[in-house]
Design an enzyme around this catalytic site. Structure first.
Site, short mmCIF file in Angstrom:
data_model
loop_
_atom_site.label_atom_id
_atom_site.label_comp_id
_atom_site.label_asym_id
_atom_site.label_seq_id
_atom_site.Cartn_x
_atom_site.Cartn_y
_atom_site.Cartn_z
N SER A 92 22.13 46.65 42.25
CA SER A 92 22.14 46.30 43.68
C SER A 92 22.05 47.52 44.58
CB SER A 92 23.39 45.48 44.02
OG SER A 92 24.54 46.22 43.71
N ASP A 114 34.30 47.02 50.54
CA ASP A 114 33.20 47.42 49.66
C ASP A 114 32.88 48.90 49.92
OD1 ASP A 114 30.73 47.97 48.51
OD2 ASP A 114 29.74 46.16 49.25
N HIS A 133 28.35 49.78 48.11
CA HIS A 133 27.04 49.64 48.74
C HIS A 133 27.00 50.47 50.03
CE1 HIS A 133 27.54 46.02 46.18
NE2 HIS A 133 26.32 46.36 45.83
#
Ligand SMILES: *[C@@H]1O[C@H](CO)[C@@H](O)[C@H](O)[C@H]1NC(C)=O
Ligand SMILES: *[C@@H]1O[C@H](CO)[C@@H](O)[C@H](O)[C@H]1NC(C)=O
Ligand SMILES: *[C@@H]1O[C@H](CO)[C@@H](O)[C@H](O)[C@H]1NC(C)=O
Ligand SMILES: *[C@@H]1O[C@H](CO)[C@@H](O)[C@H](O)[C@H]1NC(C)=O
Ligand SMILES: *[C@@H]1O[C@H](CO)[C@@H](O)[C@H](O)[C@H]1NC(C)=O
Ligand SMILES: *[C@@H]1O[C@H](CO)[C@@H](O)[C@H](O)[C@H]1NC(C)=O
Length: 434
Positions: A156, A405, A408
């Protein structure tokens, strides 16, 4: 630590937030179907998962050349290490596109849309010590990709870079876009086509590069990771003929041991063994490099490998308060050569060795060495400002840091710079190939 990292490994749900009214209805349908299947399947918890020519506003960048040279100018100094430098605040040139203007933005990365109170992470330019980066020219890139296929292959993080690339390129496509581009999903593959150029920029989900039980593009969050370190053909057949390939694989490996399978997932007599992660990583990368050696047309295909994308889960690393992470950070780290515990140098050594051996066998993979420069950007992760795949529980809401998070990257943001570096390398090669 490693286990925690992994339990929060990147989510794979592919989601396109801002589907505009003018989107082709078939595409909208495809996306709607995908969204539904994501809602249905995504049960696992999400991760807390030119020389640059413009005069700069803050006057810090004394090295910037005053005369804009038309793109694409190669970096003239071949010896310049593009990856060694510093971040310069620049709210004039950056961001290179607006979050809300990019139709392909992922809700996982749309931090502004999801309420991030300050958006300074969008305003930083990478300034290599020895040279300037050329200005990203989307038209020039599309020309370069005419009748070609560019594929990002990996996890990702790599998908975030692909989203960034499509957003960057989209700035050169007229707003009457139905005629200009098309977008489709096919299993693990997402294809963006710039029609006038017959150019595609694609993303293929393959988080460990070799086959694994996390290969499903939607439903891949399995408790026990199993990897077939010798098998890549199931995936590689879908990208081997591409003209430009950009790989990554890192975060999904972060656990002390990997369960390695010899035999197929279907066979009843497969042999399973625990192998230390570093060794399994090397085996997998060797399988990958052997595939490239045999199957890739070396006079046609350009190969890139993106180095580890750092995580910022431990504020102690940068002198912050113990127990905190990247949540509520607003400034990059300025300490020269800062390196945190979120990046494992031994893994980089393995990548260098495998790619070095492959070079000896006549196939060149260029390393996009983004680890150090991204290390500085502790403030550029989505934290809590992204779509949550599942409603948050009360105790989570009470402790936002717990689900932040720090893996990312918000867009526009750090991956745009990775793509500027990729762009620079692509044009450098092009120029030197004459
Ligand atoms: C850029 O940043 C400077 C200094 O923070 C500020 O004075 C200026 O208004 C900003 N410009 C824009 C366009 O945001
Ligand atoms: C971008 O590249 C195109 C095609 O090479 C060129 O015609 C154009 O002048 C460039 N734009 C800028 C701002 O340099
Ligand atoms: C379009 O691009 C593909 C490669 O992505 C190529 O195989 C094909 O020949 C191109 N079509 C035309 C009409 O040039
Ligand atoms: C989807 O992918 C399969 C192979 O995985 C291929 O045979 C098929 O042609 C693709 N379909 C489209 C519409 O691209
Ligand atoms: C490899 O690519 C070159 C350049 O596109 C092409 O001329 C050549 O035919 C290709 N070789 C093979 C074996 O496909
Ligand atoms: C990438 O950068 C790091 C830190 O700057 C360095 O240790 C490493 O050797 C570099 N790797 C390559 C392949 O250039």
């Amino acid at each position: 630590m490693a286990n925690k990292q992994l339990s929060t490994a990147p989510t794979g749900a592919v989601l396109w937030g801002s589907i505009r009214g003018n989107f082709h209805s078939l595409i909208a349908l495809l996306i709607a179907a995908l969204v539904l299947s994501i809602i249905y399947f995504a049960r696992d918890p999400p991760p807390p998962e030119d020389l640059v020519t413009k005069p700069m506003s803050d006057g810090i960048a004394a090295t910037v050349s005053p005369n804009p040279s038309p793109t694409p100018s190669p970096v003239r100094d071949d010896k310049c290490n593009l990856f060694s430098g510093r971040w310069v605040y620049d709210n004039v040139t950056y961001p290179l596109y607006k979050e809300k203007d990019c139709k392909f933005m992922s809700d996982q990365l749309a931090c502004e849309k999801y309420g991030r109170p300050e958006i300074n992470y969008q305003y930083w330019r990478w300034q290599p010590h020895g040279c300037d980066l050329p200005r990203f020219n989307a038209t020039a890139l599309l020309e370069r990709l005419r009748n070609k296929r560019m594929v990002f292959v990996g996890d990702s993080l790599n998908r975030g870079q692909w989203v960034s690339m499509v957003c960057l390129v989209n700035t050169a496509i007229p707003s009457d876009s139905l005629k200009s581009y098309k977008f489709h999903l096919n299993g693990s593959l997402i294809v963006f086509t710039a029609k006038e150029y017959n150019a595609t920029i694609e993303y293929y989900w393959e988080p460990l590069l070799v086959e694994s039980n996390s290969d499903d593009p939607v439903n891949h969050r399995v408790p026990d990771r199993i990897v077939r370190v010798q098998a890549i053909e199931k995936h590689a057949r879908h990208w081997s003929n591409a003209d430009v390939l950009v790989f990554d694989t890192y975060l999904w490996w972060r656990r002390p041991k990997m369960n390695v399978l010899w035999g197929s997932f279907q066979s009843l007599d497969g042999i399973y063994k625990d192998v230390t992660m570093l060794r399994a990583y090397e085996m997998a990368l060797n399988t990958w490099s052997q595939w490239l050696e045999v199957h890739v047309n070396r006079s046609k295909t350009e190969l890139f490998f993106v180095s580890m994308s750092p995580t910022h889960e431990r504020a102690e690393d940068w002198g912050g308060v113990a127990g905190r992470n990247c949540y509520e950070e607003t400034e990059p780290i300025t300490r020269e050569d800062y390196w945190g515990t979120g990046s494992e140098p031994e893994m980089m050594r393995v990548v260098e060795k495998v790619i070095g051996d492959l070079r000896d066998r006549g196939v060149t993979v260029q390393i996009l060495n983004i680890t150090q420069l991204s290390e500085y950007r502790k403030e550029a992760h989505p934290t809590i400002y992204r779509r949550q795949w599942e409603p948050l529980k009360e105790e989570q809401l009470a402790n936002p840091m717990g689900y932040a998070d720090c893996f990312h990257w918000c867009l526009p943001g750090v991956p745009d710079v990775w793509n500027e570096l990729l762009y620079t390398l692509m044009f450098k090669n092009w120029v030197s190939k004459g």
